[in-house]
Scaffold this motif. Structure first.
Motif, PDB file in Angstrom:
ATOM      1  N   GLU A 392       1.245  -1.206   0.092  1.00 23.29           N
ATOM      2  CA  GLU A 392      -0.240   0.210  -0.102  1.00 23.29           C
ATOM      3  C   GLU A 392       1.210   1.286  -0.156  1.00 23.29           C
ATOM      4  O   GLU A 392       0.601   1.874  -0.696  1.00 23.29           O
ATOM      5  N   GLU A 393       2.297   0.927   0.453  1.00 29.32           N
ATOM      6  CA  GLU A 393       3.084   2.096   1.067  1.00 29.32           C
ATOM      7  C   GLU A 393       3.339   2.018  -0.845  1.00 29.32           C
ATOM      8  O   GLU A 393       3.026   3.511  -1.106  1.00 29.32           O
ATOM      9  N   VAL A 394       4.041   1.642  -1.267  1.00 32.71           N
ATOM     10  CA  VAL A 394       4.309   1.810  -2.339  1.00 32.71           C
ATOM     11  C   VAL A 394       3.780   2.443  -3.373  1.00 32.71           C
ATOM     12  O   VAL A 394       4.083   2.904  -3.807  1.00 32.71           O
ATOM     13  N   ARG A 395       1.834   1.302  -3.397  1.00 35.41           N
ATOM     14  CA  ARG A 395       1.244   2.243  -4.136  1.00 35.41           C
ATOM     15  C   ARG A 395       1.568   3.699  -3.509  1.00 35.41           C
ATOM     16  O   ARG A 395       0.943   4.693  -4.914  1.00 35.41           O
ATOM     17  N   GLN A 396       0.841   3.898  -2.968  1.00 34.76           N
ATOM     18  CA  GLN A 396       1.274   5.953  -2.197  1.00 34.76           C
ATOM     19  C   GLN A 396       2.325   6.358  -3.210  1.00 34.76           C
ATOM     20  O   GLN A 396       1.793   7.484  -4.100  1.00 34.76           O
TER      21      GLN A 396
END
Length: 581
Positions: A392-396
């Motif tokens: 999720e952080e990578v996507r953000q």
């Protein structure tokens, strides 16, 4: 125009110069004629002097002549004058000796005049009419030579071989530096008075004839008189160079030649002085403005454009026209003045452009540096091995990087578009469309953006169709940019009315009227400068800072123009005007 003015000015000045020379020549000729007349009168007072005396004299109530100037000339001439009536009575006498009669018998006077009867004076008779009155003038003169010889014969006394004279006669002979000889019938000297040692004691007939006729023989003059009573001949000799009166009568040039030489010389000298003065006048009148213009051009070449201000103050009169000395070069100086103003304006514009360029580069650099810093930061975070990021952080992180790259791509595209619009290198095809329909659709498309929620935007179009040739993508971009500029730079809830108006004379216009905070004059003046308002990409990525620049370029590319009216606190009206020209 200036060529014609120069031609007229020079022709007029040459004509004036010619007239001045002609007047000068006439004055000199009149003076020369007057001098010729005076010379002739001095040589032979009768008849010219008498005729002039009668014609120029004033006549009193008794018919008598009054002319003091010519009477003085008569006295200088050594003559005398009498005015006679028809019976021979003397009416007036001028400079007359005591031995003249007061009345002349007409027949006897004619004998005197013709030389039929002896008279002690040479006579001239002149009859002239003036003011219906017939004047008879009798002129007479006595020769100084005859008077002197008669005085010597009457006063001289021969004693042995010497001659004795009275003191008054001796004084007269001493003034002449002369000596006297008395000759018998054979030409042999009988007696003498103060005769130099080298003087001959006898003379032949030929010698006497040559000496009395040629007054300058051996530098001596000789006058003779025969005394019929004694049969002796009296001879007086005098040095020509000593006798002042005689020397004065033999000028190097005769009087007429002297007057002509003086007159011609005076004319040439006056003409020379006139041309010198004219040259100085030309140098001052035309040289000063030419030098001023040359100095002005040199200042322009050195980048000094302030001269036109001083020229307006010092070289113009109160009416704003060039002063008299500079008026003939009016067109030239007006052209230079206009050139100086244009160069000054161009220089100011260049300086302003340089400042705008620096501001624009600084703004673009800032807006490109900000997303690049974000991209670089997230890239470092993803690269770091000591951190383990969730999916999720990578996507953000990826979403943020994508947003920043989209903004940079939009900024680059807008820069490219403004360049291509400015240089006219975009080939497009205009379509004849109904502007009412196109505007309504463009407004709906622009206001569908999520960030416009809460804004009151209303579109008003006329009931009749307005057909015009436009390029739909550009038209939509103009509408979108103006709406975005009003919404993004005003507080939330700002309302806008978009109205399409058909102009009665020709064309149509669209008014974008908002009720926002408005703009000050400085902001209005620089609203269409490239990247005047840099947006902070942290707060919004929709604007590239080139929206209004692109809007103006697109409106102009479609044959229109854009106008702005705004006051702080009262909202803004931006109008796009299309006249179809």
């Amino acid at each position: 125009m200036i060529r014609r003015r120069f031609a007229v000015r020079f022709a007029w000045q040459m004509a004036v110069t010619g007239v001045m020379l002609a007047v000068l020549a006439i004055i000199i000729v009149i003076w020369m004629l007057k001098k010729f007349e005076d010379i002739e009168i001095s040589r032979n007072f009768a008849p010219m002097g008498i005729s002039r005396l009668i014609s120029e004299a004033d006549i009193d109530s008794n018919g008598l002549i009054v002319n003091s100037v010519l009477l003085q000339r008569l006295k200088e001439d050594g003559g005398w004058l009498q005015s006679l009536d028809e019976k021979g009575n003397v009416l007036q006498s001028f400079n007359t000796p005591n031995d003249l009669p007061a009345r002349y018998v007409p027949g006897q006077l004619i004998d005197y005049w013709l030389g039929n009867e002896p008279f002690p004076y040479r006579l001239g008779l002149w009859i002239q009419e003036k003011d219906k009155h017939l004047y008879t003038m009798l002129y007479g003169e006595r020769s100084t030579k005859v008077d002197l010889m008669q005085r010597l014969i009457a006063d001289g006394k021969i004693m042995d071989d010497q001659i004795q004279f009275s003191n008054s006669t001796i004084v007269q002979l001493d003034q002449m530096g002369s000596w006297v000889q008395v000759l018998d019938r054979e030409g042999v000297e009988v007696a003498s008075w103060r005769k130099p040692g080298n003087t001959p004691s006898s003379y032949t007939l030929q010698e006497l004839a040559m000496r009395t006729h040629n007054q300058a023989l051996d530098g001596l003059g000789m006058d003779t008189q025969y005394d019929p009573i004694t049969g002796l001949t009296w001879a007086v000799q005098y040095p020509m160079d000593i006798t002042k009166n005689q020397a004065a009568r033999i000028p190097m040039l005769n009087s007429e030649s002297g007057v002509m030489i003086f007159g011609i010389g005076a004319f040439l000298l006056s003409a020379f002085v006139l041309f010198i003065l004219l040259s100085l006048w030309y140098a001052n009148r035309f040289g000063s403005p030419v030098l001023y213009i040359l100095n002005w051009i040199q200042r322009l070449g050195k980048g000094d454009y302030s001269e036109h201000v001083r020229a307006n103050n010092e070289r113009r009169n109160r009416k704003g026209d060039w002063k008299r000395g500079y008026r003939i070069f009016g067109e030239v100086m007006d052209s230079i003045d206009s050139l100086a103003i244009e160069l000054r304006t161009a220089k100011d514009a260049e300086e302003q452009t340089q400042r705008n360029r620096e501001e624009w580069i600084a703004g673009v650099t800032h807006d490109m540096k900000t997303p690049l810093s974000s991209i670089q930061g997230y890239a470092h975070m993803l690269e770091a091995e000591k951190y383990s990021w969730s999916e999720e952080e990578v996507r953000q992180f990826a979403s943020t990087i994508l947003e920043k790259t989209v903004y940079m791509n939009k900024l680059i595209n807008d820069l490219t578009l403004t360049y291509r619009l400015r240089n006219g290198v975009i080939p497009v095809t205009f379509e004849e469309l109904d502007i009412c329909v196109l505007l309504s659709e463009s407004v709906v498309l622009a206001t569908s953006h999520l960030q416009y929620e809460g804004s009151q935007i209303r579109c008003i179009t006329p009931s009749t169709s307005i057909m015009a040739a436009v390029y739909p993508p550009w038209f939509e971009r103009v509408v979108d940019n103006i709406i975005a500029n009003a919404i993004f730079h005003n507080s939330s809830g700002t309302g806008m009315i978009i109205e399409l108006i058909e102009m009665p004379e020709k064309g149509w216009r669209i008014d974008f009227r908002d009720d926002g905070q408005g703009m000050d004059p400085q902001t209005i003046a620089r609203l269409f400068d490239r990247y005047y308002r840099g947006t902070n990409t942290d707060s919004s990525i929709e604007g590239s800072g080139l929206g209004m620049v692109i809007t103006k370029e697109l409106v102009q590319a479609m044959g229109g123009r854009i106008a702005v009216s705004s006051q702080v606190g009262e909202g803004t009206v931006i109008s796009t005007i299309y006249t179809g020209a």
